[in-house]
Design a protein around this motif. Sequence first.
Motif, short mmCIF file in Angstrom:
data_model
loop_
_atom_site.label_atom_id
_atom_site.label_comp_id
_atom_site.label_asym_id
_atom_site.label_seq_id
_atom_site.Cartn_x
_atom_site.Cartn_y
_atom_site.Cartn_z
N GLY A 100 0.79 -1.22 0.00
CA GLY A 100 0.00 0.00 0.00
C GLY A 100 0.81 1.27 0.00
N GLU A 101 2.11 1.18 0.28
CA GLU A 101 2.95 2.38 0.32
C GLU A 101 3.06 3.01 -1.07
OE1 GLU A 101 7.58 3.57 1.37
OE2 GLU A 101 6.64 1.88 2.42
N ARG A 102 3.12 2.15 -2.10
CA ARG A 102 3.14 2.62 -3.48
C ARG A 102 1.99 1.94 -4.23
NH1 ARG A 102 9.44 2.11 -5.12
NH2 ARG A 102 8.59 2.70 -7.17
N TRP A 103 0.81 2.14 -3.69
CA TRP A 103 -0.40 1.46 -4.13
C TRP A 103 -0.62 1.60 -5.64
CZ3 TRP A 103 -5.59 2.38 -1.03
CH2 TRP A 103 -6.53 1.42 -1.41
N SER A 104 -0.44 2.79 -6.17
CA SER A 104 -0.71 3.04 -7.58
C SER A 104 0.20 2.25 -8.51
CB SER A 104 -0.58 4.54 -7.89
OG SER A 104 0.74 4.98 -7.66
N GLU A 105 1.34 1.78 -7.98
CA GLU A 105 2.28 1.01 -8.79
C GLU A 105 2.16 -0.49 -8.56
OE1 GLU A 105 6.36 2.91 -8.89
OE2 GLU A 105 5.44 4.04 -7.23
N GLU A 106 1.34 -0.89 -7.62
CA GLU A 106 1.18 -2.31 -7.31
C GLU A 106 0.26 -2.97 -8.33
OE1 GLU A 106 1.72 -2.19 -2.45
OE2 GLU A 106 -0.28 -2.32 -3.31
N ARG A 107 0.58 -4.21 -8.64
CA ARG A 107 -0.22 -4.95 -9.62
C ARG A 107 -0.31 -6.41 -9.22
NH1 ARG A 107 1.52 -6.44 -15.71
NH2 ARG A 107 -0.43 -7.42 -16.39
N GLY A 108 -1.55 -6.90 -9.14
CA GLY A 108 -1.77 -8.29 -8.80
C GLY A 108 -2.59 -9.05 -9.82
N LEU A 109 -2.98 -8.38 -10.91
CA LEU A 109 -3.81 -8.99 -11.94
C LEU A 109 -3.07 -9.08 -13.26
CD1 LEU A 109 -7.21 -7.14 -11.38
CD2 LEU A 109 -6.62 -9.44 -10.63
#
Length: 271
Positions: free
Chosen positions: A240-249
């Motif tokens: 969540g610290e760099r939420w916009s860059e996280e990807r799980g799909l």
Amino acid sequence: MQQSMTHDPEHSGWELVHGYGPKVHILDNLYLLTALAKLSGMKIRHPEMTATLRRVYQIMLANVAGHDLPRLRTEEPTRMQELHPHEGVYRGDVLDPATRIVIVDIIRAGIVPSQVCFEMLTAVLPDENVRLDHLNMARRSDAEGHVTGVDLSGSKIGGTVDGAVLLLPDPMGATGSTTLRAIQHYREHHGRPARVIAMPMIATPEYLKAVLGAFDDLVVYTARLDRGLSPADVLARCPGERWSEERGLNEHGYIVPGAGGMGEVLNNAWC
């Protein structure tokens, strides 16, 4: 690529530290992580899969009940009261028996989890206050296999949800489209619940962003947060610290590392 999660012994002890906000609870439970690793693996057989899924949701429901359902102070005589008239009485908190709970079975993957939640809650709350509804839902995809929405083709709903707690134990929190469509259907046709609790056993950052942005009264409990397609430097940071860059799909809307299509796997029906 190895995912990194933050375990902080100074935290509450039952959930992981993250940056997704107070409405998200990622359970810090090694048994659940081990069970999910087994459940999503290549070698597990079907009977063992169903049993493992039941255990996962037993633990998840116990956490939801212990931390998010209303409680009541009570005095309940025990079988020791005959020998100890004053001391043989339990004085403490229990689940408030007046709480109305509606559990939503989102067919197909939600069949077993919803039944587990129903059995556990009817074991400790009045039968008349716990209900199990059913929604027949399926992803809608385009010709390239990309998820474009959700079809709701039928339902068995036992009445209003006004003032009730609405539980959605759908195992895979991928795009969030199924959760959103289910809540929307209830609000449009069956009233407004007092609280909505989504219970995906595995969730993605994309799921959290979608559902939290749509409903103010929704909280999420999950046993695992999957963001396996995120860049290495993002995975090294607190979730969540760099939420916009996280990807799980992936491009087809499936969770990575995930567990594959649970509806198909659980029912041994690839359709």
